[in-house]
Design an enzyme around this catalytic site. Structure first.
Site, short mmCIF file in Angstrom:
data_model
loop_
_atom_site.label_atom_id
_atom_site.label_comp_id
_atom_site.label_asym_id
_atom_site.label_seq_id
_atom_site.Cartn_x
_atom_site.Cartn_y
_atom_site.Cartn_z
N SER A 156 0.86 -1.19 0.00
CA SER A 156 0.00 0.00 0.00
C SER A 156 0.89 1.23 0.00
CB SER A 156 -0.89 0.03 1.24
OG SER A 156 -1.41 1.35 1.43
N HIS B 11 -1.30 -2.09 -3.81
CA HIS B 11 -2.62 -1.94 -3.18
C HIS B 11 -2.94 -0.45 -3.15
CE1 HIS B 11 -5.75 -3.06 -0.16
NE2 HIS B 11 -5.50 -1.86 0.33
N ASP C 113 -5.30 2.53 -2.06
CA ASP C 113 -6.36 2.89 -1.12
C ASP C 113 -7.07 4.17 -1.56
OD1 ASP C 113 -4.12 1.67 1.28
OD2 ASP C 113 -6.16 0.87 0.97
N MET D 30 -10.00 6.75 -1.04
CA MET D 30 -10.90 7.20 0.03
C MET D 30 -11.60 8.49 -0.40
SD MET D 30 -8.37 6.53 3.28
CE MET D 30 -7.49 4.98 3.47
N HIS E 6 -8.59 -0.70 -3.72
CA HIS E 6 -9.41 -0.87 -2.51
C HIS E 6 -10.25 0.40 -2.38
CE1 HIS E 6 -9.49 -1.20 2.19
NE2 HIS E 6 -10.66 -1.41 1.65
N MET F 21 -12.65 2.60 -0.75
CA MET F 21 -13.36 2.97 0.48
C MET F 21 -14.18 4.21 0.16
SD MET F 21 -10.11 2.20 2.94
CE MET F 21 -9.00 2.27 1.52
N MET G 126 -10.51 -6.42 6.84
CA MET G 126 -9.86 -5.27 7.45
C MET G 126 -9.50 -5.61 8.90
SD MET G 126 -9.74 -3.05 5.06
CE MET G 126 -8.91 -1.87 6.12
N ASP H 143 -5.85 -6.72 5.49
CA ASP H 143 -5.44 -5.33 5.28
C ASP H 143 -5.49 -4.54 6.58
OD1 ASP H 143 -6.73 -2.58 3.21
OD2 ASP H 143 -4.81 -2.89 4.22
C1 DX5 Z 1 -6.49 1.52 5.60
C2 DX5 Z 1 -6.06 0.96 4.29
C3 DX5 Z 1 -4.84 0.07 4.39
C4 DX5 Z 1 -3.61 0.77 4.93
C5 DX5 Z 1 -2.60 -0.26 5.37
O1 DX5 Z 1 -7.76 2.01 5.51
O2 DX5 Z 1 -7.09 0.23 3.69
O3 DX5 Z 1 -4.56 -0.51 3.12
O4 DX5 Z 1 -3.05 1.59 3.97
O5 DX5 Z 1 -1.54 0.38 6.00
P1 DX5 Z 1 -0.83 -0.24 7.28
O6 DX5 Z 1 -0.10 -1.45 6.76
O7 DX5 Z 1 0.09 0.82 7.71
O8 DX5 Z 1 -1.88 -0.60 8.26
ZN ZN Z 2 -6.44 -0.91 1.89
#
Ligand code: DX5
Ligand code: ZN
Length: 331
Positions: A11, A36, A38, A40, A69, A71, A140, A179
């Site tokens: 990520s 990965h 993320d 948001m 991913h 969100m 998660m 994750d």
């Molecule tokens: C959080 C994300 C994760 C995050 C993981 O909402 O979905 O993918 O980036 O990062 P670490 O490994 O630092 O928890």
């Molecule tokens: Zn994620």
């Protein structure tokens, strides 16, 4: 790219957001298996990151697979943009209010892997209505929204095996992702829960730490967790390992592979070093993933034996008709 069983999805959330291209170059050089991403929207989660346009710009920076991913509250509204951006898989959240099935179908119709992610408080049973559409279940182990949070071991322990059960309809290919909070302390535990893909974020971007060493360490710890936590101390089968289950003339090999692929299992046909047939061409090897060899053989042995017999009859027939060609040079 790794050789073990576990896959590392890096990520880039906690990288320098002003230089995502460089972050991708670094994690690729460090040996990550995929990226990965993320996404948001500051609505589904209390944070805002990047969207399809940024992903499209990053797509040409690497050939590694992109796991998106999402969100976001309305993935259905934007799904075409993420598919157009070149995501190899798209995972949305099961807690959203808009209809989920049409979006999963759109992802699959585009030939990508479709996934559902669950917040820590959401039970695996929430996925049941969508099980047959899923290639990925993303557990998660932090509340989604930020990197660098602590790993929730109990959540993974409670859900990992049930998540595997979601793929009961699939002979091959379903992936359980974890994750949130994966690092050298939590990796072994995650491996012992049987996960396939571990998402690693902040643990890769620790100043002064060798990222390549961290990737290798975490992958080795996940595989060790699997080996001793689940596999009676037997080393796991490397994920990409393919094994030969038959040697057949090409046309017979193709017929056999069609039967196996009809069950959702990938097949590779390679020119082998087996016998040279009366037409001058050597037999081809039929290979399947080592992880499903036993299943394939038990399911397809009668068909294989039948094709082996037919191939033998075909050889005899060519010889009887004098249609024997000199061996063709190996290309
Ligand atoms: C959080 C994300 C994760 C995050 C993981 O909402 O979905 O993918 O980036 O990062 P670490 O490994 O630092 O928890
Ligand atoms: Zn994620």
């Amino acid at each position: 790219m790794g050789t073990g069983r576990a896959r590392i999805a890096a990520s880039i959330l906690d990288s320098d957001l002003g230089n995502l291209g460089n972050a991708i170059r670094r994690v690729q050089a460090a040996g990550a298996d995929r990226i990965h991403l993320d996404v948001m929207d500051a609505h589904f989660v209390p944070n805002l990151t990047f969207g399809a346009k940024t992903i499209k710009a990053l797509r040409r920076r690497t050939r590694l697979a992109f796991d998106a991913h999402l969100m976001i509250s309305e993935p259905g509204r934007y799904i075409d943009q993420y598919l157009d951006a070149g995501c190899d898989s798209v995972t949305i959240h099961v807690e959203i209010e808009e209809p989920i099935e049409p979006t999963l179908r759109a992802i699959k119709a585009a030939g990508r892997a479709a996934g559902l992610s669950l917040r820590p408080g959401t039970p695996i049973s929430a996925l049941e209505p969508y099980a047959t559409l899923l290639d990925i279940v993303m557990i998660m182990t932090v509340e989604p929204g930020f990197g660098g949070q602590s790993f929730m071991a109990d959540v993974l322990k409670a859900k990992a095996f049930a998540a595997r059960g979601v793929f009961a309809h699939k002979a091959y290919g379903g992936e359980v992702h974890v994750d949130g909070g994966i690092n050298r302390e939590s990796a072994e535990f995650a491996g012992a829960q049987g996960v396939d893909v571990v998402v690693v974020g902040s643990a890769l971007f620790v100043r002064g730490r060798d990222m390549g060493r961290e990737v290798r360490l975490i992958r080795a710890l996940v595989d060790e967790g699997y080996q001793y936590g689940l596999n009676d101390g037997i080393p796991p089968i490397p994920r990409d390992k393919m094994v030969r289950i038959a040697g057949l003339p090409l046309s017979f090999a193709k017929r056999f592979s069609r039967d196996i692929e009809a069950g959702g299992i990938p097949v590779v046909i390679l020119r082998g070093d087996g016998q040279i047939n009366p037409d001058g061409v050597r037999d081809y090897d039929v290979l399947v993933p080592a992880t499903v060899e036993a299943d394939v053989v038990s399911r397809h042995a009668p068909r294989r034996d039948q094709l082996l017999e037919e191939a033998e009859a075909w050889r005899r027939d060519l010889i009887a008709r004098g249609e024997v060609a000199p061996p063709r040079p190996e290309l």
